[in-house]
Design a protein around this motif. Sequence first.
Motif, PDB file in Angstrom:
ATOM      1  N   GLU A  68      -3.477  -2.966   4.895  1.00  0.00           N
ATOM      2  CA  GLU A  68      -3.943  -3.888   5.937  1.00  0.00           C
ATOM      3  C   GLU A  68      -4.166  -3.232   7.294  1.00  0.00           C
ATOM      4  O   GLU A  68      -4.768  -3.837   8.188  1.00  0.00           O
ATOM      5  CB  GLU A  68      -2.903  -5.005   6.057  1.00  0.00           C
ATOM      6  CG  GLU A  68      -3.485  -6.311   6.536  1.00  0.00           C
ATOM      7  CD  GLU A  68      -2.409  -7.364   6.719  1.00  0.00           C
ATOM      8  OE1 GLU A  68      -1.468  -7.440   5.906  1.00  0.00           O
ATOM      9  OE2 GLU A  68      -2.525  -8.119   7.707  1.00  0.00           O
ATOM     10  N   ASP A 123       1.954  -1.522  14.683  1.00  0.00           N
ATOM     11  CA  ASP A 123       2.218  -0.197  15.264  1.00  0.00           C
ATOM     12  C   ASP A 123       1.107   0.811  14.959  1.00  0.00           C
ATOM     13  O   ASP A 123       0.808   1.684  15.769  1.00  0.00           O
ATOM     14  CB  ASP A 123       3.535   0.387  14.723  1.00  0.00           C
ATOM     15  CG  ASP A 123       4.713  -0.544  14.921  1.00  0.00           C
ATOM     16  OD1 ASP A 123       4.523  -1.614  15.526  1.00  0.00           O
ATOM     17  OD2 ASP A 123       5.823  -0.207  14.471  1.00  0.00           O
ATOM     18  N   LEU A 173      -3.446  -8.172  -1.997  1.00  0.00           N
ATOM     19  CA  LEU A 173      -2.569  -7.203  -2.667  1.00  0.00           C
ATOM     20  C   LEU A 173      -3.409  -6.241  -3.496  1.00  0.00           C
ATOM     21  O   LEU A 173      -3.114  -5.048  -3.567  1.00  0.00           O
ATOM     22  CB  LEU A 173      -1.516  -7.914  -3.516  1.00  0.00           C
ATOM     23  CG  LEU A 173      -0.375  -8.536  -2.689  1.00  0.00           C
ATOM     24  CD1 LEU A 173       0.582  -9.326  -3.577  1.00  0.00           C
ATOM     25  CD2 LEU A 173       0.405  -7.472  -1.913  1.00  0.00           C
ATOM     26  N   ALA A 221       0.831  -1.212   0.000  1.00  0.00           N
ATOM     27  CA  ALA A 221       0.000   0.000   0.000  1.00  0.00           C
ATOM     28  C   ALA A 221       0.863   1.257   0.000  1.00  0.00           C
ATOM     29  O   ALA A 221       0.599   2.214  -0.749  1.00  0.00           O
ATOM     30  CB  ALA A 221      -0.924  -0.011   1.218  1.00  0.00           C
ATOM     31  N   GLU A 269      10.471   3.659   6.074  1.00  0.00           N
ATOM     32  CA  GLU A 269      10.318   2.215   6.276  1.00  0.00           C
ATOM     33  C   GLU A 269      11.204   1.749   7.427  1.00  0.00           C
ATOM     34  O   GLU A 269      12.370   2.117   7.517  1.00  0.00           O
ATOM     35  CB  GLU A 269      10.667   1.479   4.965  1.00  0.00           C
ATOM     36  CG  GLU A 269      10.873  -0.017   5.056  1.00  0.00           C
ATOM     37  CD  GLU A 269       9.669  -0.792   5.603  1.00  0.00           C
ATOM     38  OE1 GLU A 269       8.521  -0.440   5.271  1.00  0.00           O
ATOM     39  OE2 GLU A 269       9.895  -1.735   6.386  1.00  0.00           O
ATOM     40  N   GLY A 321       2.736 -15.430  -1.542  1.00  0.00           N
ATOM     41  CA  GLY A 321       2.552 -16.584  -2.433  1.00  0.00           C
ATOM     42  C   GLY A 321       3.704 -17.565  -2.340  1.00  0.00           C
ATOM     43  O   GLY A 321       4.106 -18.149  -3.353  1.00  0.00           O
TER      44      GLY A 321
HETATM   45  C1  LIG Z   1       3.264 -15.350   3.964  1.00  0.00           C
HETATM   46  C2  LIG Z   1       2.351 -14.384   3.259  1.00  0.00           C
HETATM   47  C3  LIG Z   1       1.948 -14.660   1.963  1.00  0.00           C
HETATM   48  C4  LIG Z   1       1.068 -13.792   1.305  1.00  0.00           C
HETATM   49  N1  LIG Z   1       0.741 -14.049   0.015  1.00  0.00           N
HETATM   50  C5  LIG Z   1      -0.077 -13.190  -0.649  1.00  0.00           C
HETATM   51  C6  LIG Z   1      -0.349 -13.373  -2.029  1.00  0.00           C
HETATM   52  O1  LIG Z   1       0.242 -14.248  -2.687  1.00  0.00           O
HETATM   53  N2  LIG Z   1      -1.228 -12.524  -2.604  1.00  0.00           N
HETATM   54  C7  LIG Z   1      -1.857 -11.523  -1.923  1.00  0.00           C
HETATM   55  O2  LIG Z   1      -2.674 -10.802  -2.498  1.00  0.00           O
HETATM   56  N3  LIG Z   1      -1.562 -11.285  -0.622  1.00  0.00           N
HETATM   57  C8  LIG Z   1      -0.677 -12.086   0.008  1.00  0.00           C
HETATM   58  N4  LIG Z   1      -0.365 -11.831   1.317  1.00  0.00           N
HETATM   59  C9  LIG Z   1      -0.958 -10.670   1.978  1.00  0.00           C
HETATM   60  C10 LIG Z   1      -0.262  -9.369   1.522  1.00  0.00           C
HETATM   61  O3  LIG Z   1       1.125  -9.545   1.578  1.00  0.00           O
HETATM   62  C11 LIG Z   1      -0.710  -8.206   2.425  1.00  0.00           C
HETATM   63  O4  LIG Z   1      -2.107  -8.132   2.392  1.00  0.00           O
HETATM   64  C12 LIG Z   1      -0.120  -6.905   1.941  1.00  0.00           C
HETATM   65  O5  LIG Z   1       1.284  -6.961   1.902  1.00  0.00           O
HETATM   66  C13 LIG Z   1      -0.537  -5.756   2.854  1.00  0.00           C
HETATM   67  O6  LIG Z   1       0.060  -4.592   2.365  1.00  0.00           O
HETATM   68  P1  LIG Z   1       0.352  -3.346   3.323  1.00  0.00           P
HETATM   69  O7  LIG Z   1       1.151  -2.398   2.509  1.00  0.00           O
HETATM   70  O8  LIG Z   1      -0.880  -2.894   3.952  1.00  0.00           O
HETATM   71  O9  LIG Z   1       1.257  -3.937   4.472  1.00  0.00           O
HETATM   72  P2  LIG Z   1       2.702  -4.552   4.357  1.00  0.00           P
HETATM   73  O10 LIG Z   1       2.971  -5.059   3.006  1.00  0.00           O
HETATM   74  O11 LIG Z   1       2.799  -5.490   5.483  1.00  0.00           O
HETATM   75  O12 LIG Z   1       3.667  -3.310   4.564  1.00  0.00           O
HETATM   76  C14 LIG Z   1       3.758  -2.585   5.758  1.00  0.00           C
HETATM   77  C15 LIG Z   1       5.148  -1.979   5.842  1.00  0.00           C
HETATM   78  O13 LIG Z   1       5.191  -1.057   6.948  1.00  0.00           O
HETATM   79  C16 LIG Z   1       6.429  -1.214   7.601  1.00  0.00           C
HETATM   80  N5  LIG Z   1       6.278  -0.722   8.993  1.00  0.00           N
HETATM   81  C17 LIG Z   1       5.571  -1.301   9.988  1.00  0.00           C
HETATM   82  N6  LIG Z   1       5.677  -0.565  11.113  1.00  0.00           N
HETATM   83  C18 LIG Z   1       6.468   0.510  10.815  1.00  0.00           C
HETATM   84  C19 LIG Z   1       6.962   1.608  11.553  1.00  0.00           C
HETATM   85  N7  LIG Z   1       6.686   1.764  12.862  1.00  0.00           N
HETATM   86  N8  LIG Z   1       7.756   2.508  10.940  1.00  0.00           N
HETATM   87  C20 LIG Z   1       8.061   2.366   9.612  1.00  0.00           C
HETATM   88  N9  LIG Z   1       7.648   1.333   8.858  1.00  0.00           N
HETATM   89  C21 LIG Z   1       6.847   0.417   9.458  1.00  0.00           C
HETATM   90  C22 LIG Z   1       6.713  -2.692   7.537  1.00  0.00           C
HETATM   91  O14 LIG Z   1       8.060  -2.976   7.732  1.00  0.00           O
HETATM   92  C23 LIG Z   1       6.229  -3.011   6.108  1.00  0.00           C
HETATM   93  O15 LIG Z   1       7.261  -2.850   5.170  1.00  0.00           O
HETATM   94  C24 LIG Z   1       0.555 -12.645   1.976  1.00  0.00           C
HETATM   95  C25 LIG Z   1       0.991 -12.361   3.269  1.00  0.00           C
HETATM   96  C26 LIG Z   1       1.881 -13.216   3.905  1.00  0.00           C
HETATM   97  C27 LIG Z   1       2.347 -12.878   5.301  1.00  0.00           C
END
Ligand SMILES: Cc1cc2nc3c(=O)[nH]c(=O)nc-3n(C[C@H](O)[C@H](O)[C@H](O)COP(=O)(O)OP(=O)(O)OC[C@H]3O[C@@H](n4cnc5c(N)ncnc54)[C@H](O)[C@@H]3O)c2cc1C
Length: 410
Positions: free
Chosen positions: A378, A172, A391, A9, A28, A41
């Motif tokens: 998320e 967090d 995703l 995101a 990050e 995946g």
């Molecule tokens: C094992 C696994 C397999 C998956 N496979 C799939 C798939 O194949 N297809 C699919 O659609 N979804 C999949 N998902 C789900 C998908 O990865 C998540 O829904 C998606 O990554 C969420 O995106 P996001 O950007 O909200 O959070 P995230 O991708 O989790 O990113 C959040 C970021 O914020 C950073 N962060 C956290 N706290 C702080 C802070 N205090 N200061 C600075 N940075 C911080 C973290 O380090 C991270 O980089 C999978 C998840 C997992 C765990």
Amino acid sequence: MVVVGAGAAGIFAAWNAARHGARVTLIEKTDRLGTKILISGGGKCNLAHDGPLESVIKAFRPNEAVFIRPACYRLPNTEIVRLFTTRGLQVYTRDDGRVFPVHQTAKDVVQILASYLREAGVKIRFQTPVRRILMDSAGVAGVETDVGTVESQHVVLAVGGSSYPKSGTTGDGWDWARELGHTIVPIRAALAPIELAINGPRWKPGVALRDVVLKARAQGKEVARWRDDLLFTHRGVSGPTVLGVSRAIAERENEGGVTLNADLVPDSAFETVQAEIAAWCATNPRKTSSSLLGEYVPESLVETVLGEIGIDPAQRARDLSKKERNRIAEALKGLSIGAVGEVVLEKGEVVAGGVSLDEVDPHSMRSRVCPGLYLCGEVLDVAGPVGGYNLQAAFATGFVAGESAAQDAS
Ligand SMILES: Cc1cc2nc3c(=O)[nH]c(=O)nc-3n(C[C@H](O)[C@H](O)[C@H](O)COP(=O)(O)OP(=O)(O)OC[C@H]3O[C@@H](n4cnc5c(N)ncnc54)[C@H](O)[C@@H]3O)c2cc1C
């Protein structure tokens, strides 16, 4: 403006904000982009779900579908795939609609995202954990990090959930959002493996049952079902069926007493299986009950299943009574897998719960509670099924959050 979290995101938010003319700092905690994309995946990254956009949206729970719909129409699944394929990523679509890179590596996906950020001029600060969001009388004023503060009246919160905490996501964002006045819907496991209570049968770890219907029952009522593969692990069960029912079970964690059973022959009615077994016994009178069961389940599970239903594996087919044949048919139509011990939140692909959707404008991802705050991915109370849906939600909500923040910043 500031984007906190360089996951799916946050990357889309930062890129789209920069494309709209904003000066963007992406902050990050870890030392890399897209840590969760890299493990998604199984490292192959199911980056989107193919098919009509409405059916992709409707795979989410109804309130979540209503919320993500505007964002998904701004960044549809076809556009997500196009953004990658125009940069050379070759993709293929499985029969079930899941889109993967041909070379099956999530690294390629992240490298392309890095190239978008570079070209858009996004400044990235790695290894910079944010500690809190700063406020003044007008609203958001910046973020405080381990290495100083970054001032900005526009902050996109994209720090993800709390599963796989080693990947950087430790939940967090919820404390900060709560401090800023948001309601947090209780966090629960979703798309997570299950540990079985130890009073169940001892299944062999590593063995899979293909194309079964897993059913979860609580107090005599079915509470969830999912059709796909089921995998036995050291402490319980995993695989797509288990992830599919895990959220509904986690929501009942206080009620207890959830049991799992699997229909191993979902396309055949009980009577058909009965007739098949009778015919097999008539044709193979000298073969054993374990050979019979071997027609339906992996060899390494045969003895466990027969033990569960009290049939001697060496018993000849001709000696199986009608009652015993029926017990086998019953096991095939509803194999008792065991009682649920725990749905393991930390090992889930996502978590359910998060910032309440009522408090975020779905057309802009602006907080309705705190001026200058945008939320995406998320950290919100959105959790789709397995299949590239999560995703999709993260990319699309990030895309919209970035654009709105950039517009407000200008
Ligand atoms: C094992 C696994 C397999 C998956 N496979 C799939 C798939 O194949 N297809 C699919 O659609 N979804 C999949 N998902 C789900 C998908 O990865 C998540 O829904 C998606 O990554 C969420 O995106 P996001 O950007 O909200 O959070 P995230 O991708 O989790 O990113 C959040 C970021 O914020 C950073 N962060 C956290 N706290 C702080 C802070 N205090 N200061 C600075 N940075 C911080 C973290 O380090 C991270 O980089 C999978 C998840 C997992 C765990």
